[in-house]
Design an enzyme around this catalytic site. Sequence first.
Site, PDB file in Angstrom:
ATOM      1  N   HIS A 132      -5.739  -3.702  12.323  1.00 36.45           N
ATOM      2  CA  HIS A 132      -4.103  -4.341  12.723  1.00 36.45           C
ATOM      3  C   HIS A 132      -3.475  -4.214  13.913  1.00 36.45           C
ATOM      4  O   HIS A 132      -2.443  -4.309  14.463  1.00 36.45           O
ATOM      5  CB  HIS A 132      -3.412  -3.267  11.837  1.00 36.45           C
ATOM      6  CG  HIS A 132      -3.524  -3.292  10.370  1.00 36.45           C
ATOM      7  ND1 HIS A 132      -3.421  -4.468   9.629  1.00 36.45           N
ATOM      8  CD2 HIS A 132      -3.933  -2.466   9.430  1.00 36.45           C
ATOM      9  CE1 HIS A 132      -3.787  -4.082   8.194  1.00 36.45           C
ATOM     10  NE2 HIS A 132      -4.100  -3.017   8.191  1.00 36.45           N
TER      11      HIS A 132
ATOM     12  N   ARG B  59      11.916  -8.027  17.782  1.00 35.82           N
ATOM     13  CA  ARG B  59      11.723  -7.572  19.267  1.00 35.82           C
ATOM     14  C   ARG B  59      10.903  -8.946  19.937  1.00 35.82           C
ATOM     15  O   ARG B  59      10.683  -9.736  19.255  1.00 35.82           O
ATOM     16  CB  ARG B  59      11.020  -6.543  19.407  1.00 35.82           C
ATOM     17  CG  ARG B  59       9.453  -6.512  18.559  1.00 35.82           C
ATOM     18  CD  ARG B  59       8.519  -5.616  19.040  1.00 35.82           C
ATOM     19  NE  ARG B  59       7.075  -5.936  18.618  1.00 35.82           N
ATOM     20  CZ  ARG B  59       6.505  -5.751  17.270  1.00 35.82           C
ATOM     21  NH1 ARG B  59       7.323  -5.098  16.463  1.00 35.82           N
ATOM     22  NH2 ARG B  59       5.177  -6.144  16.862  1.00 35.82           N
TER      23      ARG B  59
ATOM     24  N   GLU C 288       2.179  -4.912  -3.971  1.00 36.70           N
ATOM     25  CA  GLU C 288       2.062  -6.288  -3.844  1.00 36.70           C
ATOM     26  C   GLU C 288       0.939  -6.969  -4.329  1.00 36.70           C
ATOM     27  O   GLU C 288      -0.056  -6.183  -4.193  1.00 36.70           O
ATOM     28  CB  GLU C 288       2.413  -6.725  -2.367  1.00 36.70           C
ATOM     29  CG  GLU C 288       3.861  -6.988  -1.837  1.00 36.70           C
ATOM     30  CD  GLU C 288       3.811  -7.291  -0.320  1.00 36.70           C
ATOM     31  OE1 GLU C 288       4.694  -7.098   0.053  1.00 36.70           O
ATOM     32  OE2 GLU C 288       2.527  -7.782   0.027  1.00 36.70           O
TER      33      GLU C 288
ATOM     34  N   LYS D 175      11.531  -2.435   4.795  1.00 38.14           N
ATOM     35  CA  LYS D 175      10.464  -3.492   3.915  1.00 38.14           C
ATOM     36  C   LYS D 175      10.731  -3.719   2.762  1.00 38.14           C
ATOM     37  O   LYS D 175      10.789  -5.121   2.244  1.00 38.14           O
ATOM     38  CB  LYS D 175       9.003  -3.245   4.436  1.00 38.14           C
ATOM     39  CG  LYS D 175       8.574  -2.931   5.631  1.00 38.14           C
ATOM     40  CD  LYS D 175       8.765  -3.880   6.557  1.00 38.14           C
ATOM     41  CE  LYS D 175       8.921  -3.389   8.113  1.00 38.14           C
ATOM     42  NZ  LYS D 175       9.459  -4.312   9.134  1.00 38.14           N
TER      43      LYS D 175
HETATM   44  C1  MV4 Z   1      -0.839  -8.200   3.317  1.00 44.90           C
HETATM   45  C2  MV4 Z   1      -2.350  -8.704   3.313  1.00 44.90           C
HETATM   46  C3  MV4 Z   1      -2.419  -9.212   2.133  1.00 44.90           C
HETATM   47  N1  MV4 Z   1      -2.009  -9.254   1.000  1.00 44.90           N
HETATM   48  N2  MV4 Z   1      -0.171  -8.102   2.199  1.00 44.90           N
HETATM   49  C4  MV4 Z   1      -1.023  -6.263   7.706  1.00 44.90           C
HETATM   50  C5  MV4 Z   1      -0.159  -6.015   8.635  1.00 44.90           C
HETATM   51  C6  MV4 Z   1       1.259  -6.254   7.977  1.00 44.90           C
HETATM   52  N3  MV4 Z   1       2.063  -6.995   8.828  1.00 44.90           N
HETATM   53  C7  MV4 Z   1       0.946  -7.177   6.714  1.00 44.90           C
HETATM   54  N4  MV4 Z   1      -0.419  -7.224   6.587  1.00 44.90           N
HETATM   55  C8  MV4 Z   1      -1.026  -7.542   5.513  1.00 44.90           C
HETATM   56  N5  MV4 Z   1      -0.381  -7.650   4.476  1.00 44.90           N
HETATM   57  C9  MV4 Z   1      -0.820  -8.542   1.147  1.00 44.90           C
HETATM   58  N6  MV4 Z   1       0.011  -8.627  -0.206  1.00 44.90           N
HETATM   59  C10 MV4 Z   1      -2.909  -8.634   4.323  1.00 44.90           C
HETATM   60  C11 MV4 Z   1      -2.378  -8.331   5.669  1.00 44.90           C
HETATM   61  C12 MV4 Z   1      -3.013  -8.346   6.771  1.00 44.90           C
HETATM   62  C13 MV4 Z   1      -4.166  -7.650   6.916  1.00 44.90           C
HETATM   63  C14 MV4 Z   1      -4.853  -6.928   6.251  1.00 44.90           C
HETATM   64  C15 MV4 Z   1      -6.234  -6.507   6.246  1.00 44.90           C
HETATM   65  C16 MV4 Z   1      -6.964  -6.684   7.342  1.00 44.90           C
HETATM   66  C17 MV4 Z   1      -6.128  -7.459   8.442  1.00 44.90           C
HETATM   67  C18 MV4 Z   1      -5.050  -7.829   8.334  1.00 44.90           C
HETATM   68  C19 MV4 Z   1      -4.394  -8.697   9.039  1.00 44.90           C
HETATM   69  C20 MV4 Z   1      -3.278  -9.245   9.056  1.00 44.90           C
HETATM   70  C21 MV4 Z   1      -2.442  -8.974   7.793  1.00 44.90           C
END
Ligand code: MV4
Length: 525
Positions: A230, A290, A195, A111
């Site tokens: 998630h 995928r 981040e 990542k």
């Molecule tokens: C984040 C974010 C907010 N700020 N990064 C979670 C899964 C992964 N693919 C990336 N994710 C996130 N990254 C930053 N800088 C919010 C998420 C996020 C999330 C976070 C908390 C609860 C549910 C979430 C659902 C989708 C993405």
Amino acid sequence: MIANRGEIALRVIRACKELGVKTVAVYSEADANAKFVYYADEAHLLGPGPATQSYLKMEKIIEIAKKTGAEGIHPGYGFLAQNAKFVRMCEEAGIEFIGPKAKAQELLGDKLGARRTMKKAGIPIVPGALDAVQDDKDALQVAEEAGYPVMVKPAGGGGGIGMQVCRSKDELLEAIKKAQRLAASAFSRAEVYIEKYVEKPRHIEIQILADKKGDVIYLGERECSIQRRHQKLIEEAPSPVMYEDPDLRRRMGETAVKVAKVAGYENAGTCEFLYSEKDHAFYFLEVNSRLQVEHPVTELVTGIDIVKEQLKIASGEPLSIKQEDVQIRGHAMECRINAEDPLNNFVPSIGLITNYIEPGGPGVRVDSGIYAGYTIPPFYDSLVVKLLTWGNDRNECIARMRRALDEFVIEGIQTVIPFHKVVMNDEEFIKGRINTEFIQDRNILEKVKLQFEQDEAWRKSRANVLSKIQPKAEEAPQQPQAGAAVTDKKTVALAAAIASYIQSKPMRQPVSSGWVLSGRLRSAR
Ligand code: MV4
């Protein structure tokens, strides 16, 4: 060959059949009676139920592929779908891995590496570090620059595992230690990075298709903001924000195409973005290299069969669709039906399916791996059915989803159907006002208990009626001859019983609210 199980194995088999391609299934001892095993042209046993002894056995899978003469392996999602080592093994065995090449998998699996590559290419990424945390001093400086709150993420991860939000210096230093421990055990790589945390974002992803020549198109977006820990539960297309900003799809889509080109991507993939409603900005998050669970949402609004496209791309064909031919029509939604108890912290629910009646009718698609009489094994993911609806607009799509959820009968196990019924009747959801904190903000889980009790009362009432009107096997009446007068005493008695129960008006399933008719029919409700 399909190196997977459940509904996705069946999905791939269906695409193969439509293309006239023969299929080989591989299965575990626990899946001997699974639907996908029956539907494949041939099926080979891998080993015992646990995935480490079956669906993750790379050598064994390659060996069966060679023995059966399989020309390609579709990995589905999960298991070996993003395993660069397995992709290499396929390449070495002369078998086409139906998905991106090992090199792209490696680049996108890291990542932090992907962040550096994309930043260099001018892709908007979330503000923050381009290198792993070295020490406390370095971490505090990066966080200060980005501004609190920040998020600590594992470099080897993805999908939310080990990620933590930090709102202060003290929280940050704690979180880093914890995240490093978690990352080391989950991804055998302790590195984490920082981040800026985007508050209450929407999770929007772009579906892309890329052929072997390097041509890439985007098939619009899916909004996947309704998640729990998630785990996505509901996905839809278009994202409701696209109705307000019609140019956003093009900007995000063209960014995703650039990401795919920079990564040397091939086959179907998904580019994940965070969308901040506050500043109308989107940020690249990661690529899911995928086929995804929610791909049918895009199929319903574009009319494109993504799995068939994957097979055509893998066989070397150029993209048959041009970007300008991709049209988004109507609205589609997916409810993931997990075999989980929504009243008990969503713990997996396993066992015999005693009754199973699928919904149907206009605009309904059911991708299911189960049937009445099937026993859900304890070894795998709890996703058992994907229920999708399509409508000319979002309201029609939601109305159809409510109806389909009401029609769905799954007995013997617990499912998350009551959860979906609550969401489909939530005022904010209906207005399209959703973000990744929707479930907490709207207190959805508290309302699920009431829905569950209502569903249970309806089920009991129905079972009670059925038990009285269904004849027991030993006293089953003989079928009367056509045209002959019914004189058999048992038949007459049964008919009387049915009539009496119909007249006694057994409890009706309550009508879902949320849709308002303007004309005369209103009074009927
Ligand atoms: C984040 C974010 C907010 N700020 N990064 C979670 C899964 C992964 N693919 C990336 N994710 C996130 N990254 C930053 N800088 C919010 C998420 C996020 C999330 C976070 C908390 C609860 C549910 C979430 C659902 C989708 C993405």
